[in-house]
Design an enzyme around this catalytic site. Structure first.
Site, mmCIF file in Angstrom:
data_model
loop_
_atom_site.group_PDB
_atom_site.id
_atom_site.type_symbol
_atom_site.label_atom_id
_atom_site.label_comp_id
_atom_site.label_asym_id
_atom_site.label_seq_id
_atom_site.Cartn_x
_atom_site.Cartn_y
_atom_site.Cartn_z
ATOM 1 N N SER A 182 0.835 -1.197 0.000
ATOM 2 C CA SER A 182 0.000 0.000 0.000
ATOM 3 C C SER A 182 0.877 1.257 0.000
ATOM 4 O O SER A 182 1.669 1.450 -0.912
ATOM 5 C CB SER A 182 -0.960 -0.044 1.192
ATOM 6 O OG SER A 182 -2.030 0.853 1.032
ATOM 7 N N ASP A 207 -9.391 -6.311 -4.061
ATOM 8 C CA ASP A 207 -8.948 -5.130 -3.319
ATOM 9 C C ASP A 207 -9.980 -4.011 -3.442
ATOM 10 O O ASP A 207 -10.219 -3.502 -4.542
ATOM 11 C CB ASP A 207 -7.601 -4.658 -3.863
ATOM 12 C CG ASP A 207 -6.939 -3.594 -2.994
ATOM 13 O OD1 ASP A 207 -7.651 -2.914 -2.234
ATOM 14 O OD2 ASP A 207 -5.706 -3.466 -3.072
ATOM 15 N N HIS A 265 -7.203 -6.244 0.005
ATOM 16 C CA HIS A 265 -6.091 -5.301 0.077
ATOM 17 C C HIS A 265 -4.891 -5.847 0.856
ATOM 18 O O HIS A 265 -3.803 -5.300 0.748
ATOM 19 C CB HIS A 265 -6.566 -3.992 0.724
ATOM 20 C CG HIS A 265 -5.575 -2.886 0.660
ATOM 21 N ND1 HIS A 265 -5.130 -2.340 -0.528
ATOM 22 C CD2 HIS A 265 -4.924 -2.199 1.651
ATOM 23 C CE1 HIS A 265 -4.260 -1.381 -0.286
ATOM 24 N NE2 HIS A 265 -4.117 -1.270 1.022
#
Length: 351
Positions: free
Chosen positions: A126, A260, A288
């Protein structure tokens, strides 16, 4: 490279003084051990385990190094695995300072140097993916391989929840989301997040845990500074897309969860297309946080990538700099493409 014994500037929780007599070989520690080091006057907490080539794991926004515990245990038999709490997160200091990608990349570099490590396979999730790409771009001499997981910085789209948090005045709303009663029960926050497409499982649990940390003033301010450095109400405003052609320099793996809800999977597909020689792995059942939902598969995929790719070896010699310059100019004017004579050691094995 083995994890060094902490110096006077480091402190390991629970460490015991060495006994007298002849030293015995220490078994490799497969379980992550939490340590601290002071860099530039700020406490940086990190986890470390194992022995061998270095794998550096970088978490995302509101995350901590604890997210990587299962992965670290699976990798520790063959690798030295290091996972920091980024500044502003976890047990690390939360100063009033610079929370840009570049500042995070510098702190990662300094941590590696302080621990005695010269090179690493860098894995970022991320926000950590954006930091990992920034690190590989700024400090190629430290980067053997690059792995980006559900990464920021590869497209504008991002979940409305994160865009809303970047709005002016959100600092007055976040304390309500992270209220003690919500942290204790988790029900109200879970119901709110589910309306935004975050279903029960690792995504919801980890997002709820991350937002619960924002009850701390220092963590909340660090979150807002970090978020607003990369996201505005229109979406992600920091992009690596214009530099992906430099993927020729470092073997790269792009790993994403098909489900995600925070950063769409088509970002992975576009990055793979734009990054020469990169590899793409889509986890069909993950959202995610594929390293939390499928840790065994994640670790196996990472090990396979390391085993089947040659580490980049950028030394800043005159030849390397000349060829780096050639690649930059080729990417800038678009007149050259493909292999323009980059050293074979920069290329991903099996291409």
């Amino acid at each position: 490279m083995a994890t060094p014994t902490p110096s006077s500037s480091t402190r390991r929780r629970g460490a015991r003084p060495a006994g007298r007599g002849r030293a015995k070989p220490r078994p490799v520690a497969l379980e992550p051990r939490e340590s601290e080091i002071v860099l530039h006057g700020h406490r940086l907490s990190y986890r470390a385990a194992g022995h061998g080539p270095v794998v550096l794991l970088i978490h995302g926004i509101t995350g901590t190094s604890a997210q990587w515990d299962a992965i670290m245990s699976l990798l520790a038999e063959r690798f030295t695995v290091v996972a920091p709490d980024l500044l502003g997160h976890g047990r690390s200091s939360k100063p009033r300072g610079d929370y840009s990608l570049g500042a995070y990349a510098v702190s990662i570099r300094d941590l590696l140097i302080a621990l005695g490590h010269h090179r690493a396979t860098v894995v970022g999730h991320s926000l950590g993916g954006g930091i990992a790409m920034q690190f590989a771009y700024e400090y190629p001499v430290f980067s053997e391989r690059l792995v980006v997981v559900s990464s920021g910085g590869l497209g504008q789209e991002v979940h409305p929840l994160l865009r809303a948090a970047a709005l002016p005045g959100s600092e007055f709303v976040l304390p309500l989301i992270a209220h003690d009663r919500i942290r204790a029960a988790g029900i109200a926050l879970g119901q709110m997040l589910s309306r935004f497409g975050l279903q029960a499982g690792p995504d919801l649990a980890e997002m709820a845990r991350g937002y619960a940390t924002l009850g701390d003033v220092g963590a909340r301010q660090a979150f807002l500074h970090t978020l607003r450095a990369v996201i505005d109400p229109l979406g992600q405003r920091v992009s690596a897309l214009d530099r992906l052609y430099l993927g020729e320099m470092v073997p790269t793996l792009i790993l994403w969860g098909l489900r995600d809800p925070l950063i769409p999977v088509h970002h992975a597909e576009r990055a793979h297309h734009e990054m020469p020689g990169s590899r793409l792995q889509i986890f069909e059942k993950s959202g995610h946080f594929p390293h939390l939902s499928e840790p065994v598969r994640f670790a196996r995929t990472l090990v396979e990538f390391i085993d089947t790719s040659d580490p980049a070896d950028f030394e800043f010699s005159e030849q390397d700099l000349a060829q780096f310059r050639e690649r930059l100019l080729a990417g800038a004017d678009g007149t050259l493409s493909g292999d323009i004579g980059l050293p074979s050691r920069w290329r991903t094995a099996g291409r």
